[in-house]
Scaffold this motif. Structure first.
Motif, PDB file in Angstrom:
ATOM      1  N   VAL A  22     -20.846  -1.633 -11.284  1.00 23.78           N
ATOM      2  CA  VAL A  22     -20.481  -3.047 -11.118  1.00 23.78           C
ATOM      3  C   VAL A  22     -19.511  -3.476 -12.215  1.00 23.78           C
ATOM      4  CG1 VAL A  22     -21.377  -5.412 -11.203  1.00 23.78           C
ATOM      5  CG2 VAL A  22     -22.571  -3.675  -9.865  1.00 23.78           C
ATOM      6  N   LEU A  23     -19.713  -2.977 -13.431  1.00 20.84           N
ATOM      7  CA  LEU A  23     -18.788  -3.292 -14.524  1.00 20.84           C
ATOM      8  C   LEU A  23     -17.386  -2.767 -14.208  1.00 20.84           C
ATOM      9  CD1 LEU A  23     -18.130  -4.275 -17.389  1.00 20.84           C
ATOM     10  CD2 LEU A  23     -18.910  -2.049 -18.240  1.00 20.84           C
ATOM     11  N   LEU A  24     -17.303  -1.534 -13.727  1.00 21.43           N
ATOM     12  CA  LEU A  24     -16.001  -0.961 -13.378  1.00 21.43           C
ATOM     13  C   LEU A  24     -15.336  -1.747 -12.249  1.00 21.43           C
ATOM     14  CD1 LEU A  24     -16.819   2.870 -13.480  1.00 21.43           C
ATOM     15  CD2 LEU A  24     -15.510   1.550 -15.155  1.00 21.43           C
ATOM     16  N   LEU A  25     -16.135  -2.152 -11.267  1.00 20.38           N
ATOM     17  CA  LEU A  25     -15.574  -2.922 -10.152  1.00 20.38           C
ATOM     18  C   LEU A  25     -15.137  -4.314 -10.587  1.00 20.38           C
ATOM     19  CD1 LEU A  25     -18.192  -1.987  -7.380  1.00 20.38           C
ATOM     20  CD2 LEU A  25     -15.865  -1.119  -7.598  1.00 20.38           C
ATOM     21  N   SER A  26     -15.743  -4.810 -11.670  1.00 20.28           N
ATOM     22  CA  SER A  26     -15.457  -6.185 -12.107  1.00 20.28           C
ATOM     23  C   SER A  26     -14.172  -6.287 -12.912  1.00 20.28           C
ATOM     24  CB  SER A  26     -16.632  -6.710 -12.950  1.00 20.28           C
ATOM     25  OG  SER A  26     -17.832  -6.700 -12.212  1.00 20.28           O
ATOM     26  N   LEU A  27     -13.797  -5.231 -13.593  1.00 23.38           N
ATOM     27  CA  LEU A  27     -12.632  -5.309 -14.481  1.00 23.38           C
ATOM     28  C   LEU A  27     -11.354  -5.752 -13.761  1.00 23.38           C
ATOM     29  CD1 LEU A  27     -13.172  -2.228 -16.839  1.00 23.38           C
ATOM     30  CD2 LEU A  27     -13.596  -4.649 -17.305  1.00 23.38           C
ATOM     31  N   PRO A  28     -11.035  -5.211 -12.576  1.00 22.06           N
ATOM     32  CA  PRO A  28      -9.814  -5.698 -11.895  1.00 22.06           C
ATOM     33  C   PRO A  28      -9.879  -7.179 -11.549  1.00 22.06           C
ATOM     34  CG  PRO A  28     -10.561  -3.628 -10.926  1.00 22.06           C
ATOM     35  CD  PRO A  28     -11.645  -4.095 -11.839  1.00 22.06           C
ATOM     36  N   LEU A  29     -11.091  -7.705 -11.347  1.00 26.24           N
ATOM     37  CA  LEU A  29     -11.210  -9.113 -10.982  1.00 26.24           C
ATOM     38  C   LEU A  29     -10.859 -10.044 -12.142  1.00 26.24           C
ATOM     39  CD1 LEU A  29     -14.473  -9.116  -8.813  1.00 26.24           C
ATOM     40  CD2 LEU A  29     -12.114  -8.683  -8.142  1.00 26.24           C
ATOM     41  N   LEU A  30     -10.881  -9.518 -13.370  1.00 21.65           N
ATOM     42  CA  LEU A  30     -10.448 -10.321 -14.512  1.00 21.65           C
ATOM     43  C   LEU A  30      -8.978 -10.717 -14.378  1.00 21.65           C
ATOM     44  CD1 LEU A  30     -12.059  -8.478 -17.571  1.00 21.65           C
ATOM     45  CD2 LEU A  30     -12.553 -10.805 -16.839  1.00 21.65           C
ATOM     46  N   LEU A  31      -8.187  -9.853 -13.738  1.00 22.40           N
ATOM     47  CA  LEU A  31      -6.742 -10.086 -13.643  1.00 22.40           C
ATOM     48  C   LEU A  31      -6.334 -10.797 -12.366  1.00 22.40           C
ATOM     49  CD1 LEU A  31      -5.550  -6.605 -14.968  1.00 22.40           C
ATOM     50  CD2 LEU A  31      -5.721  -8.740 -16.240  1.00 22.40           C
ATOM     51  N   ASN A  32      -7.224 -10.847 -11.381  1.00 19.38           N
ATOM     52  CA  ASN A  32      -6.857 -11.470 -10.106  1.00 19.38           C
ATOM     53  C   ASN A  32      -6.461 -12.940 -10.223  1.00 19.38           C
ATOM     54  OD1 ASN A  32      -7.173  -9.056  -8.836  1.00 19.38           O
ATOM     55  ND2 ASN A  32      -8.887  -9.666  -7.544  1.00 19.38           N
ATOM     56  N   PRO A  33      -7.119 -13.754 -11.093  1.00 19.83           N
ATOM     57  CA  PRO A  33      -6.677 -15.157 -11.209  1.00 19.83           C
ATOM     58  C   PRO A  33      -5.221 -15.309 -11.635  1.00 19.83           C
ATOM     59  CG  PRO A  33      -8.874 -14.907 -12.130  1.00 19.83           C
ATOM     60  CD  PRO A  33      -8.375 -13.523 -11.829  1.00 19.83           C
ATOM     61  N   PHE A  34      -4.688 -14.329 -12.399  1.00 23.01           N
ATOM     62  CA  PHE A  34      -3.275 -14.403 -12.790  1.00 23.01           C
ATOM     63  C   PHE A  34      -2.383 -14.403 -11.556  1.00 23.01           C
ATOM     64  CE2 PHE A  34      -5.228 -12.990 -16.677  1.00 23.01           C
ATOM     65  CZ  PHE A  34      -4.448 -13.529 -17.678  1.00 23.01           C
ATOM     66  N   GLN A  35      -2.771 -13.622 -10.550  1.00 25.95           N
ATOM     67  CA  GLN A  35      -1.973 -13.539  -9.340  1.00 25.95           C
ATOM     68  C   GLN A  35      -2.270 -14.696  -8.392  1.00 25.95           C
ATOM     69  OE1 GLN A  35       0.247 -11.428  -9.696  1.00 25.95           O
ATOM     70  NE2 GLN A  35      -0.641 -10.034 -11.210  1.00 25.95           N
ATOM     71  N   MET A  36      -3.516 -15.147  -8.381  1.00 24.01           N
ATOM     72  CA  MET A  36      -3.922 -16.177  -7.413  1.00 24.01           C
ATOM     73  C   MET A  36      -3.340 -17.545  -7.748  1.00 24.01           C
ATOM     74  SD  MET A  36      -7.902 -15.292  -6.682  1.00 24.01           S
ATOM     75  CE  MET A  36      -8.371 -14.031  -5.500  1.00 24.01           C
ATOM     76  N   ILE A  37      -3.488 -17.965  -8.989  1.00 24.62           N
ATOM     77  CA  ILE A  37      -3.072 -19.334  -9.334  1.00 24.62           C
ATOM     78  C   ILE A  37      -2.167 -19.394 -10.561  1.00 24.62           C
ATOM     79  CG2 ILE A  37      -5.037 -20.517  -8.283  1.00 24.62           C
ATOM     80  CD1 ILE A  37      -6.438 -20.478 -10.931  1.00 24.62           C
ATOM     81  N   GLY A  38      -1.746 -18.218 -11.060  1.00 28.33           N
ATOM     82  CA  GLY A  38      -0.883 -18.208 -12.242  1.00 28.33           C
ATOM     83  C   GLY A  38       0.446 -18.902 -12.016  1.00 28.33           C
ATOM     84  N   GLN A  39       0.922 -18.929 -10.773  1.00 27.47           N
ATOM     85  CA  GLN A  39       2.219 -19.540 -10.491  1.00 27.47           C
ATOM     86  C   GLN A  39       2.216 -21.036 -10.777  1.00 27.47           C
ATOM     87  OE1 GLN A  39       4.051 -18.200  -6.844  1.00 27.47           O
ATOM     88  NE2 GLN A  39       5.348 -20.022  -6.706  1.00 27.47           N
ATOM     89  N   VAL A  40       1.042 -21.654 -10.739  1.00 26.39           N
ATOM     90  CA  VAL A  40       0.945 -23.084 -11.053  1.00 26.39           C
ATOM     91  C   VAL A  40       1.518 -23.364 -12.438  1.00 26.39           C
ATOM     92  CG1 VAL A  40      -0.685 -24.963 -11.523  1.00 26.39           C
ATOM     93  CG2 VAL A  40      -1.023 -23.472  -9.542  1.00 26.39           C
ATOM     94  N   PHE A  41       1.332 -22.419 -13.379  1.00 26.65           N
ATOM     95  CA  PHE A  41       1.782 -22.620 -14.755  1.00 26.65           C
ATOM     96  C   PHE A  41       3.188 -22.077 -14.988  1.00 26.65           C
ATOM     97  CE2 PHE A  41      -2.795 -22.200 -14.563  1.00 26.65           C
ATOM     98  CZ  PHE A  41      -3.191 -23.380 -15.162  1.00 26.65           C
TER      99      PHE A  41
END
Length: 547
Positions: A22-41
């Protein structure tokens, strides 16, 4: 055939091996918000006006203030117009100063940004005036990528396995995310973002399958929601990085390059043994189970391993299987609507972070902080209330918050912010619940296909969300009214779904009726009582009461 849940029980429902996974699967999700809503900034609004340097050829000694006074009209508040200028003429400077200019036109030579801030998407690609809508359109293009990823990677994962698809999407997100930071044109930016969106979608739905198929009945929601907490942490990190890194290219690199460091997953990430069994790959399933048992410091009885064989070869599920039997097509339709409602309210609130009247970096930090307890709360709500009631109540509350916001005056930013935070809390919890609930409702042979279809529905809503925001030019309440209405309607439909709390995952499409699930729940309770005592029986019984 022995139920696969028996092997997970022998292995340990949520032992060290599953926790590491679960820890290994979670690490990529740390970066997903950059792609999802990073353009707002990357598209923060900045003062701008038309480039009127044409007049400097006539009067090279003009000060900046004199140049603007002669070439730019003013609005009702006395400020320079941002999207129009006086039409250039062939007069000499004395005639222009004596008579002034009257004819106006749109900016024909680009724009000037006096604030001298670091390069942003807005300033570098001139996303202002007539080009302003390109920002929201590009967000929709990213959502199209999420849609394509759900359509393609969901069924592909059911066919070739969870592991290869997960690895493929990690590499795609890292490479194209990094390449996005070096694009010379905005349309190329949108194309690369579309590919990144497809990879993000593939990561999320494949992570869901691996997280649920490796753990026991009472740990499924915990495994999924722990990984989802990384999405909340990622949003908080995004707020800090976007505040400190104002150059959009550097921010894109910071949010994409770390994904390439996960290349080592090729050697450590296991395949789902449950999927291997459905494909008849029994020896491979035995190997990964035995490896997990050694890490968990337990032994799977040899006699039990010998029973690890399907009674008949399980055929690959297809999209049509989701609609061939009434219990399954009812689940498919309602859960597709649920994901649509989740997505439209979640992205509607997330992309409206600039409209709440407070500092956008502070609002993003608050939204990230709110998501963390929202996902933790799901762990308890799903156990105490069951999946069905939790899903319905959270959807209703998130929709109601948006509808209430439509009636709040524009000069009350604090009230709007509080309601927006409550809405984001319930929308986040509802979205996480949908992931857990969907993984339990669909059988293994069509789990990724079913979740992919639901994700497709969510991505359609995601495509619509940025475009719906364009309607605020007609009335500011229209977008929030649209964001809030579907969750209320769909929340009521969720009461028609079966309860899955405490029920083992189904493998074939023939074991999806509520009656079959109920019998499995009874047998699970009896077996677990003899092995682990009264505590586990109470957990299962509590879920069954909410059915």
């Amino acid at each position: 055939m022995t139920e696969f849940g028996d092997f997970i029980s022998a292995l340990g429902e949520f032992g060290p091996y599953q926790k590491l996974l679960v820890l290994l699967l979670s690490l990529p999700l740390l970066l997903n918000p950059f792609q999802m809503i990073g353009q707002v900034f990357m598209v923060v609004d900045e003062p701008h006006h038309c480039n009127t340097s044409w007049i400097l050829a006539i009067g090279p000694n003009l000060t900046e203030e004199e140049q603007l006074n002669l070439t730019l009209p003013r609005d009702e508040d006395g400020a320079y117009e941002q999207c129009s200028m006086y039409s250039p003429v062939d007069w000499d400077l004395d005639s222009i100063m004596a008579y002034g200019l009257n004819d106006t036109e749109k900016c024909s030579s680009g724009w000037v940004y006096p604030s001298a801030q670091p390069p942003s998407l807005l300033t570098e690609f001139d996303l202002v005036c007539d080009r302003k809508d390109l920002n929201d359109i590009s967000q929709s293009v990213y959502m199209v990528g999420l849609l394509l990823g759900a359509i393609f990677f969901g069924p592909l994962s059911d066919r070739i396995g969870r592991r290869p698809v997960f690895l493929m999407t990690i590499i795609l997100q890292g490479l194209f995310g990094l390449a996005t930071a070096f694009v010379p044109h905005f349309y190329m930016f949108m194309a690369f973002r579309c590919v990144v969106g497809a990879a993000v979608s593939g990561i999320q739905i494949t992570e869901l399958a691996l997280a649920t198929e490796w753990v026991g009945v009472n740990s499924r929601s915990k495994a999924v929601l722990i990984s989802h907490c990384c999405l909340a942490i990622g949003q908080m990190i995004l707020a800090g990085l976007s505040y400190g890194i104002r150059n959009w290219r550097l921010l894109e690199i910071a949010g994409s390059a770390p994904m390439l460091a996960l290349f080592f997953y090729i050697w450590v990430l296991p395949e789902s043994p449950r999927w291997l069994v459905t494909k008849g790959k029994i020896e491979e399933a035995k190997k990964v189970l035995q490896k997990a048992a050694s890490v968990n410091k337990c032994t799977i009885p040899p006699g039990l391993l010998e029973q690890l064989k399907p009674e008949k070869k399980t055929k690959s599920g297809s999209f049509l299987d989701l609609f061939r039997k009434k219990p399954l097509w009812k689940v498919t339709l309602i859960m597709s609507c649920t994901w649509f409602a989740d997505s439209i309210v979640y992205y509607g609130l997330s992309l409206s972070v600039t409209n709440f009247g407070l500092n956008i970096y502070l609002m993003q930090l608050i939204f990230g902080v709110v998501e963390l307890p929202a996902r933790f709360a799901c762990m308890f709500l799903l156990q105490w209330l069951g999946r069905k009631k939790t899903q319905a109540i959270l959807l209703l509350l998130s929709g109601l918050m948006c509808l209430i916001i439509t009636g709040i005056p524009e000069d009350q930013p604090i009230v709007t912010t509080v309601l927006g935070i409550i809405g984001k809390f319930t929308a986040t919890a509802s979205f996480s619940t949908s992931y857990v609930y969907s993984a339990e409702l669909f059988p293994t042979v069509v789990r990724q296909t079913g979740v992919g279809l639901c994700s497709t529905s969510a991505r359609i809503a995601g495509i619509m969300a940025p475009l719906i925001r364009l309607l605020e030019q007609y009335h500011r309440a229209i977008p929030m009214a649209i964001f809030g209405s579907p969750p209320v309607v769909v929340g009521l439909l969720c009461f028609l779904l079966p309860e899955t709390c405490g029920v083992d995952l189904a493998d074939d499409t023939g074991a999806t009726t509520p009656e079959v699930s109920s019998r499995r729940l009874d047998s699970l309770s009896e077996k677990e009582t003899t092995e682990d005592g009264v505590h586990l029986e109470k957990d299962v019984y509590r879920c069954s009461e909410s059915k």
